[in-house]
Design an enzyme around this catalytic site. Structure first.
Site, PDB file in Angstrom:
ATOM      1  N   CYS A 269      43.362  41.957  57.065  1.00 19.84           N
ATOM      2  CA  CYS A 269      44.190  41.993  58.255  1.00 19.84           C
ATOM      3  C   CYS A 269      44.968  40.679  58.336  1.00 19.84           C
ATOM      4  O   CYS A 269      44.406  39.597  58.170  1.00 19.84           O
ATOM      5  CB  CYS A 269      43.413  42.176  59.548  1.00 19.84           C
ATOM      6  SG  CYS A 269      42.510  43.709  59.609  1.00 19.84           S
TER       7      CYS A 269
ATOM      8  N   ARG B  13      47.158  41.137  52.846  1.00 19.87           N
ATOM      9  CA  ARG B  13      45.862  41.072  53.518  1.00 19.87           C
ATOM     10  C   ARG B  13      45.398  42.442  54.008  1.00 19.87           C
ATOM     11  O   ARG B  13      44.268  42.597  54.463  1.00 19.87           O
ATOM     12  CB  ARG B  13      45.940  40.118  54.702  1.00 19.87           C
ATOM     13  CG  ARG B  13      46.147  38.676  54.280  1.00 19.87           C
ATOM     14  CD  ARG B  13      46.078  37.775  55.480  1.00 19.87           C
ATOM     15  NE  ARG B  13      44.741  37.694  55.992  1.00 19.87           N
ATOM     16  CZ  ARG B  13      43.907  36.690  55.769  1.00 19.87           C
ATOM     17  NH1 ARG B  13      44.293  35.690  55.041  1.00 19.87           N
ATOM     18  NH2 ARG B  13      42.705  36.688  56.279  1.00 19.87           N
TER      19      ARG B  13
ATOM     20  N   TRP C 284      43.810  46.238  57.673  1.00 23.72           N
ATOM     21  CA  TRP C 284      42.962  46.813  56.623  1.00 23.72           C
ATOM     22  C   TRP C 284      41.805  47.444  57.380  1.00 23.72           C
ATOM     23  O   TRP C 284      40.982  46.748  57.975  1.00 23.72           O
ATOM     24  CB  TRP C 284      42.476  45.713  55.685  1.00 23.72           C
ATOM     25  CG  TRP C 284      41.741  46.232  54.483  1.00 23.72           C
ATOM     26  CD1 TRP C 284      42.278  46.590  53.276  1.00 23.72           C
ATOM     27  CD2 TRP C 284      40.326  46.458  54.375  1.00 23.72           C
ATOM     28  NE1 TRP C 284      41.280  47.023  52.439  1.00 23.72           N
ATOM     29  CE2 TRP C 284      40.081  46.955  53.077  1.00 23.72           C
ATOM     30  CE3 TRP C 284      39.253  46.307  55.242  1.00 23.72           C
ATOM     31  CZ2 TRP C 284      38.815  47.281  52.625  1.00 23.72           C
ATOM     32  CZ3 TRP C 284      37.987  46.638  54.788  1.00 23.72           C
ATOM     33  CH2 TRP C 284      37.780  47.114  53.494  1.00 23.72           C
TER      34      TRP C 284
ATOM     35  N   ASN D 109      41.497  39.861  63.640  1.00 20.51           N
ATOM     36  CA  ASN D 109      41.049  39.974  62.259  1.00 20.51           C
ATOM     37  C   ASN D 109      39.565  39.621  62.247  1.00 20.51           C
ATOM     38  O   ASN D 109      39.165  38.610  62.817  1.00 20.51           O
ATOM     39  CB  ASN D 109      41.846  38.976  61.393  1.00 20.51           C
ATOM     40  CG  ASN D 109      41.294  38.862  59.984  1.00 20.51           C
ATOM     41  OD1 ASN D 109      40.674  39.799  59.480  1.00 20.51           O
ATOM     42  ND2 ASN D 109      41.503  37.726  59.355  1.00 20.51           N
ATOM     43  N   GLY D 110      38.743  40.453  61.623  1.00 19.70           N
ATOM     44  CA  GLY D 110      37.300  40.199  61.594  1.00 19.70           C
ATOM     45  C   GLY D 110      36.560  41.455  62.035  1.00 19.70           C
ATOM     46  O   GLY D 110      37.127  42.553  62.021  1.00 19.70           O
TER      47      GLY D 110
ATOM     48  N   GLU E  97      36.761  40.780  33.442  1.00 20.11           N
ATOM     49  CA  GLU E  97      37.981  40.517  34.214  1.00 20.11           C
ATOM     50  C   GLU E  97      39.108  41.467  33.778  1.00 20.11           C
ATOM     51  O   GLU E  97      39.857  41.981  34.611  1.00 20.11           O
ATOM     52  CB  GLU E  97      38.387  39.039  34.032  1.00 20.11           C
ATOM     53  CG  GLU E  97      39.693  38.636  34.700  1.00 20.11           C
ATOM     54  CD  GLU E  97      39.718  38.826  36.213  1.00 20.11           C
ATOM     55  OE1 GLU E  97      38.673  39.101  36.816  1.00 20.11           O
ATOM     56  OE2 GLU E  97      40.810  38.730  36.785  1.00 20.11           O
TER      57      GLU E  97
ATOM     58  N   LYS F  13      41.034  44.059  36.237  1.00 20.13           N
ATOM     59  CA  LYS F  13      42.491  44.086  36.418  1.00 20.13           C
ATOM     60  C   LYS F  13      43.002  45.508  36.243  1.00 20.13           C
ATOM     61  O   LYS F  13      43.783  45.999  37.052  1.00 20.13           O
ATOM     62  CB  LYS F  13      43.215  43.184  35.399  1.00 20.13           C
ATOM     63  CG  LYS F  13      43.164  41.707  35.599  1.00 20.13           C
ATOM     64  CD  LYS F  13      43.906  41.195  36.796  1.00 20.13           C
ATOM     65  CE  LYS F  13      43.121  41.185  38.016  1.00 20.13           C
ATOM     66  NZ  LYS F  13      42.135  40.353  38.428  1.00 20.13           N
TER      67      LYS F  13
ATOM     68  N   GLU G  33      41.796  47.946  39.118  1.00 18.71           N
ATOM     69  CA  GLU G  33      42.302  47.735  40.477  1.00 18.71           C
ATOM     70  C   GLU G  33      43.771  48.090  40.617  1.00 18.71           C
ATOM     71  O   GLU G  33      44.174  48.572  41.666  1.00 18.71           O
ATOM     72  CB  GLU G  33      41.958  46.346  41.037  1.00 18.71           C
ATOM     73  CG  GLU G  33      42.530  45.163  40.343  1.00 18.71           C
ATOM     74  CD  GLU G  33      41.986  43.832  40.884  1.00 18.71           C
ATOM     75  OE1 GLU G  33      41.474  43.769  42.007  1.00 18.71           O
ATOM     76  OE2 GLU G  33      42.090  42.832  40.162  1.00 18.71           O
TER      77      GLU G  33
ATOM     78  N   HIS H  39      23.728  50.427  24.217  1.00 16.92           N
ATOM     79  CA  HIS H  39      22.608  50.730  25.115  1.00 16.92           C
ATOM     80  C   HIS H  39      23.030  51.691  26.216  1.00 16.92           C
ATOM     81  O   HIS H  39      22.522  51.628  27.329  1.00 16.92           O
ATOM     82  CB  HIS H  39      22.044  49.439  25.707  1.00 16.92           C
ATOM     83  CG  HIS H  39      21.470  48.540  24.662  1.00 16.92           C
ATOM     84  ND1 HIS H  39      20.276  48.805  24.028  1.00 16.92           N
ATOM     85  CD2 HIS H  39      21.950  47.400  24.096  1.00 16.92           C
ATOM     86  CE1 HIS H  39      20.035  47.863  23.137  1.00 16.92           C
ATOM     87  NE2 HIS H  39      21.040  47.002  23.157  1.00 16.92           N
TER      88      HIS H  39
ATOM     89  N   LYS I 292      43.700  41.308  49.695  1.00 15.93           N
ATOM     90  CA  LYS I 292      43.656  40.052  48.935  1.00 15.93           C
ATOM     91  C   LYS I 292      42.474  39.192  49.359  1.00 15.93           C
ATOM     92  O   LYS I 292      41.838  38.544  48.548  1.00 15.93           O
ATOM     93  CB  LYS I 292      44.963  39.299  49.186  1.00 15.93           C
ATOM     94  CG  LYS I 292      45.061  37.980  48.475  1.00 15.93           C
ATOM     95  CD  LYS I 292      45.496  38.197  47.073  1.00 15.93           C
ATOM     96  CE  LYS I 292      45.491  36.942  46.254  1.00 15.93           C
ATOM     97  NZ  LYS I 292      45.121  37.238  44.865  1.00 15.93           N
TER      98      LYS I 292
HETATM   99  C1  G6P Z   1      39.419  40.359  46.660  1.00 15.20           C
HETATM  100  C2  G6P Z   1      40.658  40.259  45.805  1.00 15.20           C
HETATM  101  C3  G6P Z   1      40.299  39.743  44.423  1.00 15.20           C
HETATM  102  C4  G6P Z   1      39.553  38.419  44.522  1.00 15.20           C
HETATM  103  C5  G6P Z   1      38.335  38.548  45.435  1.00 15.20           C
HETATM  104  C6  G6P Z   1      37.750  37.183  45.752  1.00 15.20           C
HETATM  105  O1  G6P Z   1      38.607  41.379  46.184  1.00 15.20           O
HETATM  106  O2  G6P Z   1      41.294  41.520  45.720  1.00 15.20           O
HETATM  107  O3  G6P Z   1      41.473  39.566  43.656  1.00 15.20           O
HETATM  108  O4  G6P Z   1      39.150  38.025  43.251  1.00 15.20           O
HETATM  109  O5  G6P Z   1      38.706  39.121  46.684  1.00 15.20           O
HETATM  110  O6  G6P Z   1      38.677  36.463  46.515  1.00 15.20           O
HETATM  111  P1  G6P Z   1      38.674  34.901  46.635  1.00 15.20           P
HETATM  112  O7  G6P Z   1      39.850  34.588  47.542  1.00 15.20           O
HETATM  113  O8  G6P Z   1      37.375  34.519  47.252  1.00 15.20           O
HETATM  114  O9  G6P Z   1      38.844  34.348  45.281  1.00 15.20           O
END
Ligand code: G6P
Length: 611
Positions: free
Chosen positions: A2, A27, A77, A103-104, A484, A488, A491, A507, A606
């Protein structure tokens, strides 16, 4: 999660709010809304979906776009209640004189809702946030700040809140507990936001609110109080992000822009931090003397998502280079499993935003247990950076794309610098230190070489854009890199992707392999490469198509698959960096070919500011 923006001044309030919301959209983007106080009236606009839908609604409401005064906006969100105009913020008191964005999460909202309903309040939404508007209305006695302050001890959970009322033209009241709020200082106008990205276009001077701080913001002044309504002072901070850093420029997506920025952002992470004379690193922000560094007995890294993956790479660095036992924790689990923090444990929370709720909780748990906490954050002045009190900034500039790219790379680089420093402080020889310094200096050029191959990577990606599943395998430092890469891809393209240690494939996952289950094998020429060659053979024997990342000129790999992405030769410590860049481009081009909303993938945000 948010985004919140507030503005008070002489410009078009709706214009400033919509522009701010667009910059905060990463956000959350389920719905958006705003409220404007002008001429003694409270106006509202809301829309389901992206901010551009809200913009259309504002444009269709005669006169709204030209009103001056003050206002608040929100991009949502969804947590409580589906995305809808009814659940979109702002929420209003029953007399519609008070509007609130939040927000929260208000954890005791059901209890509060029952109490308010019994007193005759009518709820319009299913959100937890609406209770705040009704509580403030109930406490209101002519003073909006006092009414807001009065309800705070009834709210359990986390909040960043902004409030306006038509009885108080020009006034925004903002408060925070657990969710960020930053006040932007303008000339004859002022701002408030959940995030400095929304303020960059207007001001560089900001005040970060602490938990429990309340701000009364008008065009002329910003007054700060604590929860007991006692005036307080907070430092004015200067944002040093460049103008345009949060703009897309000529790139179709922020993600691609951020991928291509990486040679420079990595340079920024390294600048001034290499000590050639001592063959070591200089990280003054960690605030630990050589003697204190020497006393560190164990390292615990905590983070979420890509930040945790960076931590997993760091684990290899700390153990191998510095000889310090290291464990990596999912930040969400850290405090719930009662971690053992021995004396002299260093806890390193990693967070791009510095606002991830689970990582904040881990920082607090670690501090309460007596750990030394040194944070790795990108956003200066963020909650984790401030609460940890010491740390290393990434200097990656604003990362807008929801999928992390440049922040991940900077995290890995900074972890390598940290391990070099700890290593030189202990067992790492000067000559080995000097080799590492030289390798670190080469990283930006290694990344440039990968970026130059973007078109070839795009071609390979287009051959896989139709698949439903993907496995990513690696060994050593390239195992977390595989995690990672899979993250990527899943997502942003919605392809089901899993990262595995190459040895783990046998396994379980190998049972899934066939011509419809491609494998991305990270087969760089570093220790473990020969074993990966064997793993590729095993995949091919089951007809699984294989894309390989290999060191330039590796003929043996070309014999196994035609889809090879070449990485310049580099050591095993540095290899995750160019490899991650290749995987970012691979995921990006697949998502682009599938027509996905790359910068704002569905359901993601984000900054995950709720647990
Ligand atoms: C969300 C984002 C990710 C990020 C993660 C941790 O899931 O979509 O891209 O890696 O949060 O966020 P931070 O700001 O703590 O690195």
């Amino acid at each position: 999660m948010c985004g919140i923006i507030g503005y008070t001044g002489n410009r078009s309030v709706a214009g400033v709010l919509v522009d701010g919301l667009r910059r905060l959209e990463y956000r959350g983007y389920d719905s958006a809304g705003l409220a404007v106080v002008s001429g003694g009236e409270l106006h509202e606009a809301k829309a389901v979906g992206k901010v551009r839908k809200l913009e259309e609604v504002v444009a269709a409401l005669p006169g709204l776009g030209s009103l001056c005064g003050c206002g608040i906006g929100h991009t949502r969100w969804a947590t409580h209640g589906v995305p809808s105009t009814v659940n979109a913020h702002p929420h209003f008191s029953n007399d519609r004189k008070i509007a609130v964005v939040h927000n929260g999460i208000i954890e005791n909202h059901q209890e509060l809702r029952r109490h308010l309903t019994s007193k005759g309040c009518v709820f319009r939404s299913q959100t937890d946030s609406e209770v705040i508007a009704h509580l403030i209305a109930e406490a209101y006695d002519g003073d909006l700040l006092a009414a807001t302050a009065a309800v705070l001890d009834q709210l359990q959970g986390t909040y960043g809140i902004a409030v306006v009322s038509d009885r108080h033209p020009g006034l925004i009241v903002a408060v925070r507990k657990g969710s960020p709020i930053v006040v932007g200082i303008g000339e004859g106008e002022n701002f408030v936001a959940s995030d400095i990205a929304a303020l960059l276009a207007h001001t560089r001077q900001v005040i970060y609110l602490n938990d429990g701080d309340i701000a009364a913001i008008t065009p002329e002044k910003i007054e700060l109080r604590d929860i007991r309504n006692v005036p307080i002072e907070r430092e004015i901070a200067k944002i040093d992000w460049e103008t345009g850093a949060a703009e897309k420029g000529n790139y179709p997506h922020f993600m691609l822009k951020e991928i291509f920025e990486q040679p420079e952002t990595v340079e920024n992470a390294i600048r001034g931090r290499l000590d050639h004379e001592m063959a070591s690193a200089i990280l003054s922000g960690i605030g630990l003397s050589p003697r204190e560094l020497l006393q560190i007995g164990h390292i615990v890294i905590a983070g979420c998502g890509s930040s945790m993956h960076a931590g997993l790479v760091g684990e290899y660095y700390f153990e191998d280079l510095a000889g310090i036992s290291t464990s990596v924790e999912q930040a969400a689990e850290f405090r719930y499993r009662n971690p053992i923090i021995e004396p002299n444990t260093l806890v390193i929370p990693i967070s791009q935003s510095g606002e991830t709720a689970d990582t904040i909780a881990a920082v607090r748990e670690a501090a309460a247990k007596g750990a030394i906490v040194t944070a790795l954050c990108n956003v200066v002045g963020s909650t984790i950076a401030r609460e940890a009190g010491r740390g290393i900034y990434l200097h990656a500039g604003p990362e807008i794309s929801v999928a992390s790219t440049k922040a991940f790379l900077s995290q890995v680089v900074v972890l390598l610098l940290f391990a070099l420093l700890l290593g030189r402080n202990r067992r790492l020889s000067r000559s080995r230190g000097a080799e590492l310094v030289a390798e670190i200096e080469q990283i930006p050029d290694l990344i440039r070489e990968v970026l130059e191959q973007a078109l070839e990577i795009k071609k390979i990606a287009s051959r896989y854009a139709h698949v439903d599943d993907f496995f990513f395998i690696g060994r050593g430092c390239l195992y977390p890199t595989a995690l990672e890469g899979a993250l990527k891809l899943k997502e942003i393209s919605y392809i089901h992707a899993e990262g595995y240690h190459a040895a783990e494939l046998k396994h379980g996952p190998i049972s899934l392999l066939d011509e419809k289950h491609p494998v991305m094998a990270l087969a760089n020429d570093i220790p473990g490469r020969d074993k990966i060659l064997g793993n590729i053979q095993e995949c091919r024997a089951r007809k699984a198509p294989v894309v390989a990342i290999a060191t330039r000129g590796d003929r043996a790999i070309r014999d196994l698959t035609q889809d090879v992405i070449e990485i310049p030769p580099c050591s095993r410590f540095v290899a995750p960096l160019p490899t991650a860049v290749a995987l970012q481009l691979f995921a990006y081009y697949i998502a682009a070919e599938r027509g996905c909303e790359i910068d704002q993938p569905r359901n993601l945000a984000k900054s995950v500011t709720v647990e």
